[in-house]
Design an enzyme around this catalytic site. Structure first.
Site, PDB file in Angstrom:
ATOM      1  N   ASP A   1       0.824  -1.210   0.000  1.00 26.74           N
ATOM      2  CA  ASP A   1       0.000   0.000   0.000  1.00 26.74           C
ATOM      3  C   ASP A   1       0.857   1.258   0.000  1.00 26.74           C
ATOM      4  O   ASP A   1       2.005   1.257   0.431  1.00 26.74           O
ATOM      5  CB  ASP A   1      -0.955   0.015   1.191  1.00 26.74           C
ATOM      6  CG  ASP A   1      -0.241   0.094   2.534  1.00 26.74           C
ATOM      7  OD1 ASP A   1       0.760  -0.622   2.711  1.00 26.74           O
ATOM      8  OD2 ASP A   1      -0.690   0.866   3.406  1.00 26.74           O
TER       9      ASP A   1
ATOM     10  N   GLU B   1       0.174  -1.363   5.562  1.00 35.21           N
ATOM     11  CA  GLU B   1       1.212  -0.944   6.508  1.00 35.21           C
ATOM     12  C   GLU B   1       1.067   0.527   6.851  1.00 35.21           C
ATOM     13  O   GLU B   1       1.289   0.935   7.999  1.00 35.21           O
ATOM     14  CB  GLU B   1       2.596  -1.215   5.911  1.00 35.21           C
ATOM     15  CG  GLU B   1       3.764  -0.995   6.872  1.00 35.21           C
ATOM     16  CD  GLU B   1       4.314   0.421   6.886  1.00 35.21           C
ATOM     17  OE1 GLU B   1       5.151   0.722   7.751  1.00 35.21           O
ATOM     18  OE2 GLU B   1       3.911   1.240   6.023  1.00 35.21           O
TER      19      GLU B   1
END
EC number: 3.4.11.4
Length: 410
Positions: free
Chosen positions: A79, A174
């Protein structure tokens, strides 16, 4: 163009921005677009167990040695930050950088300048990858993904290189603090691991903040302002009183290194009720505890002044300093340091002024320090990465693997 750069440019073109408001895993379905691509590429490289599980990508390169070489993991996250757009990333290559301003976007007159970012001057003569000024770049952490994938591809193309079991994982979410939530440590199979999620070339990190979030709710009383004397209690003004009583010299903008801070990152409110959203950060456990105590005591102090119930603080721990889990296995840091020195990279051992999947994973039984990717200025339009730093990251990964194989050959 080297393969790590080619991979990186392909990966950043895929929008994988996470979303803190979402309760799904992954928080955004578009992260699975990259996950599926990585699963396919791992299988093409011969990692037959490559799989997507709860939005995480896992794969294992089997050992080609019968020696007792430890299983090493390498982890990066898919991400990109919700703080800035990751849609339609148009990476730009700046070859033979001359030390001058880089025009990112003529239409909007957006410039990446060494006057603002003097570290650019460290890369004169090098090739840089920048944004076009309208999005972030995504080197955090698609550079890490590209570097790990390139290292795996090199090993599969060179079976003569002796290695133990190599475990690979790419995590979702994350950037919103959930990267380790569903991580399958047992299924991953590594004895220890490295996240490849650091910054400039040479960074090697095994300490991070202790972290908590604090929500301060301030209650007021609203009445018509024309008839408010001795009746109205404006929660916004009360909240401001709380804010200014915290040490002004202990904020992100005034601290560095091992210094901790209080960070007010959101305020929402009106006369009736105001909510303050803080994060609390410190490296030392005792200092961290004192910061939390300070926020609670300040609420009590304000309640004594304005009456019970006006101030309420709720503190939630988020993650801990992984140093205590790394120190018993410091060989994993020592090997990374030696690997960097061997390939001509000066190690920069420093604390992480933030969090990392490695912190959570270390407390889940998988000690995981952090290696550099080479990137700068994450989470915004001025993000850039020197291509040679990515190539050096690949060399470091391969050298770590080689050093462990050599150690267990004796």
């Amino acid at each position: 163009m080297s393969s790590v750069i080619e991979r990186f440019l392909r990966y950043v073109a895929i929008d994988t921005q996470s979303n803190e408001e979402s309760q799904t895993t992954p928080s955004t379905g578009k992260q699975l677009n990259l996950a599926r691509l990585l699963e396919q590429e791992l299988k093409e490289l011969g990692l037959q167990d490559a799989r997507i599980q709860e939005g995480y990508v896992y794969g294992t390169l089997p050992a080609n040695s019968t020696k007792a070489i430890p299983a090493i993991g390498f982890i990066a996250h898919m991400d990109t930050s919700p703080d800035f757009s990751g849609t339609n990333v148009k990476a730009q290559l700046v070859e033979n950088y001359d030390g001058q301003d880089i025009l990112l976007n003529p239409e909007h007159n957006l410039v990446l300048s060494p006057a603002d970012f003097p570290e650019l001057l460290d890369y004169i003569g090098k090739t840089l990858i920048t944004t076009d000024g309208t999005t972030l770049l995504g080197a955090d952490d698609k550079a890490g993904i590209a570097e790990i994938m390139t290292a795996i591809a090199y090993l599969t193309a060179h079976p003569e290189i002796e290695h133990g079991t190599i475990c690979v994982a790419f995590t979702p979410d994350e950037e919103i603090g959930r990267g380790a939530d569903q991580f399958d440590v047992a299924g991953f199979g590594a004895d220890f691991a490295y996240t490849v999620d650091g910054g400039p070339i040479g960074e090697l990190e095994y300490e991070n903040f202790n972290a908590a979030k604090a929500i301060v709710k301030v209650k007021g009383r609203n009445v018509h302002p024309g008839n408010a004397k001795n009746k109205m209690i404006n929660s916004i003004l009360l909240a401001n009183e709380y804010i200014v009583k915290l040490p002004p010299q202990e904020t992100p903008a005034t601290t560095e290194g091992y210094e901790g801070f209080y960070h007010l990152n959101d305020i929402r409110g009106d006369v009736e009720e105001t909510t303050l959203y803080y994060i609390i950060r410190d490296f030392a456990e005792d200092s961290f505890a004192k910061r939390k105590e300070t926020m609670l005591n300040l609420a009590e102090e304000c309640n004594k002044k304005y009456g019970s119930g006006h101030f309420h603080v709720e503190i939630t721990d988020q993650y801990k300093n992984m140093k205590e889990k790394i120190q018993p296995v410091m060989h994993i840091v020592d090997k990374a340091q030696k690997a960097m020195e061997t390939v001509g990279v000066k190690p920069l051992i420093k604390p992480i002024r933030g969090g990392t999947d490695g912190s959570r994973l270390s407390f889940m039984g998988l000690p995981t320090p952090n290696l550099f990717t080479g990137g700068h200025n994450y989470h915004g339009r001025y993000e850039f990465i020197p291509t040679f730093a990515m190539e050096k990251s690949v060399e470091v990964i391969l050298k770590i693997i080689e050093l462990y194989a050599e150690e267990h050959s004796n």
